[in-house]
Design a protein around this motif. Structure first.
Motif, PDB file in Angstrom:
ATOM      1  N   GLY A  71     -12.437  31.350  52.315  1.00 23.24           N
ATOM      2  CA  GLY A  71     -12.274  31.024  53.719  1.00 23.24           C
ATOM      3  C   GLY A  71     -10.841  30.758  54.111  1.00 23.24           C
ATOM      4  N   HIS A  72     -10.100  30.044  53.277  1.00 26.76           N
ATOM      5  CA  HIS A  72      -8.722  29.738  53.655  1.00 26.76           C
ATOM      6  C   HIS A  72      -7.871  30.997  53.690  1.00 26.76           C
ATOM      7  CE1 HIS A  72      -6.947  29.982  49.587  1.00 26.76           C
ATOM      8  NE2 HIS A  72      -5.789  29.599  50.095  1.00 26.76           N
ATOM      9  N   MET A  73      -8.207  31.982  52.828  1.00 23.56           N
ATOM     10  CA  MET A  73      -7.495  33.265  52.895  1.00 23.56           C
ATOM     11  C   MET A  73      -7.918  34.061  54.125  1.00 23.56           C
ATOM     12  SD  MET A  73      -5.177  33.546  50.690  1.00 23.56           S
ATOM     13  CE  MET A  73      -4.814  35.192  51.302  1.00 23.56           C
ATOM     14  N   GLY A  74      -9.208  33.966  54.492  1.00 26.72           N
ATOM     15  CA  GLY A  74      -9.665  34.645  55.702  1.00 26.72           C
ATOM     16  C   GLY A  74      -8.934  34.150  56.932  1.00 26.72           C
ATOM     17  N   VAL A  75      -8.721  32.834  57.012  1.00 25.49           N
ATOM     18  CA  VAL A  75      -7.992  32.266  58.151  1.00 25.49           C
ATOM     19  C   VAL A  75      -6.555  32.766  58.166  1.00 25.49           C
ATOM     20  CG1 VAL A  75      -7.101  30.126  59.158  1.00 25.49           C
ATOM     21  CG2 VAL A  75      -9.447  30.213  58.293  1.00 25.49           C
ATOM     22  N   ASP A 104       0.931  44.309  49.771  1.00 25.69           N
ATOM     23  CA  ASP A 104       2.150  44.610  50.527  1.00 25.69           C
ATOM     24  C   ASP A 104       2.151  43.871  51.869  1.00 25.69           C
ATOM     25  OD1 ASP A 104       2.883  46.252  48.428  1.00 25.69           O
ATOM     26  OD2 ASP A 104       2.193  48.094  49.405  1.00 25.69           O
ATOM     27  N   PHE A 105       0.989  43.788  52.524  1.00 27.56           N
ATOM     28  CA  PHE A 105       0.874  43.070  53.790  1.00 27.56           C
ATOM     29  C   PHE A 105       1.192  41.585  53.580  1.00 27.56           C
ATOM     30  CE2 PHE A 105      -1.732  40.533  56.746  1.00 27.56           C
ATOM     31  CZ  PHE A 105      -1.329  41.052  57.972  1.00 27.56           C
ATOM     32  N   ILE A 108       2.324  35.632  53.092  1.00 24.87           N
ATOM     33  CA  ILE A 108       1.018  34.990  52.976  1.00 24.87           C
ATOM     34  C   ILE A 108       0.671  34.826  51.499  1.00 24.87           C
ATOM     35  CG2 ILE A 108      -1.449  35.209  53.434  1.00 24.87           C
ATOM     36  CD1 ILE A 108      -0.686  36.935  55.849  1.00 24.87           C
ATOM     37  N   LEU A 109       0.416  33.609  51.086  1.00 26.49           N
ATOM     38  CA  LEU A 109      -0.017  33.338  49.724  1.00 26.49           C
ATOM     39  C   LEU A 109      -1.124  32.292  49.750  1.00 26.49           C
ATOM     40  CD1 LEU A 109       3.384  33.180  47.805  1.00 26.49           C
ATOM     41  CD2 LEU A 109       1.618  34.933  47.546  1.00 26.49           C
TER      42      LEU A 109
END
Length: 355
Positions: free
Chosen positions: A196-200, A312-313, A319-320
């Motif tokens: 979820g935190h990556m989805g956000v 790459d994005f 974003i990590l």
């Protein structure tokens, strides 16, 4: 072209031999290099909820010993005779699969994860397509992988923090791309754990207006820090009613059974709730929730090209994942903590500690 491998490589890692047993030191042998193989020295490996479920046979089908890990990063140490794309020292990664037929309709579309010829070969708890040997994952010092399934870590990206992108990252990135999330999109993310935190983060980076769906207000600060504009309490009936017909996509990351039907009225016409957490049998849902051309669907990981696109994005947008780095010897404690949701938001094993 011969497929006879070079000499095999002694390896060490952590594995479990039964569903009620802890992970413990395990010595084994990695295959020698075939002509199209890459030998990778693993520097870090993320811990996924799937690792725990497989180790404990929660889904059935676990083949022991189980050596988990499919969020793998490291450096190339050797390559097969026909490998020209990678060289010693390259920063590379391996995700949830290490092989597929590469010839079926799905593979030719870059959907190797949905290979029609026996399915993809899992990085662990799978069976090698050529010699029938078991596949062992990234809780180890090295791995040998077919070159087509090796990815590049972009320059400047932190290796340890990059590890969870190989599952949590691509599992959320792929459906966001499939449902064309971008500027102007309204996206709801259900659950604020590892996925979820990556989805956000990803949806916000794509330009979407992101809302976190949660049961309690204590997630507000974290949600906004990760890039969400707001939270919506699923326990607030009036707020849920007021939010009807407002979202272009719902990304549902909860990995346990729960009433998915309650979220369907939040969708606009022809929009989807996408399940990315494996929850087993769905709770019963009245078909009326699908009227208004609302869609309930699921998504696995992504193909190899899409996974590289995601890496790459993330490098471009900086974003990590939010991670907690642990020693290999602490993996069983990490499993117990993960079951209690006591991690913000992903454990990563430092493989130097394996020594």
């Amino acid at each position: 072209m011969t497929d006879s491998p070079t000499n095999a490589y002694p390896a060490k890692g952590y594995a479990t031999h039964a569903p009620d047993q802890p992970l413990e030191p395990f010595s084994f042998t990695r295959r020698g290099l075939r002509h199209d193989d890459v030998l990778i020295e693993i520097s870090h490996c993320g811990i996924c909820h799937s690792d725990l479920h497989t180790a404990r046979n929660d889904w059935g089908g676990s083949k022991y010993p189980v050596l988990p890990g499919h969020e793998i990063v490291g450096h190339v140490r050797a390559v097969g005779d026909d490998v020209s794309d990678f060289s010693q020292g390259d920063r590379v990664a391996v995700g949830c699969m290490v092989d597929a037929c590469l010839e079926c309709d799905h593979c030719e579309q870059g959907l190797e994860q949905y290979c029609l010829d026996g399915g993809m070969t899992g990085t662990y708890n799978g069976t090698d397509r050529r010699d029938g040997s078991p596949t062992y994952g990234g809780y180890s010092d090295k791995i040998v992988v077919r070159k087509e399934f090796v990815l590049r870590i972009p320059d400047g990206m932190d290796m340890g923090a990059a590890a969870p992108l190989l599952c949590a990252g691509i599992t959320t990135y792929s459906p966001l791309k499939q449902w064309k999330v971008g500027p102007g999109s309204k996206v709801a993310v259900v659950g604020l754990g590892g996925l979820g935190h990556m989805g956000v983060k990803l949806a916000a980076a794509m330009g979407a207006d992101v809302t976190v769906l949660t049961r309690t207000e204590d997630k507000m600060a974290d949600a906004k820090a990760l890039g969400a504009r707001d939270i919506l309490l699923s326990t607030d009936r009036e707020a849920m009613k007021a939010a009807a017909n407002s979202f272009d996509m719902i990304l549902n990351t909860i990995p346990v059974p729960h009433p998915v039907a309650q979220y369907m009225p939040l969708l606009k016409v022809d929009c989807a709730q996408v399940l990315v957490g494996v929850i087993g049998t769905l709770p019963e849902m009245h078909s009326g929730h699908l009227l208004g051309r609302r869609i309930l669907t699921g998504s696995g990981i992504g193909g190899i090209a899409e996974t590289q696109e995601m890496l790459d994005f993330c490098a471009e947008k900086n974003i990590l994942p939010e991670i907690e780095t642990i020693a290999m010897q602490d993996v069983n404690t990490a499993y117990d903590r993960m079951e209690k949701s006591d991690v913000r938001y992903r454990f990563v094993i430092d493989m130097e500690t394996l020594a």
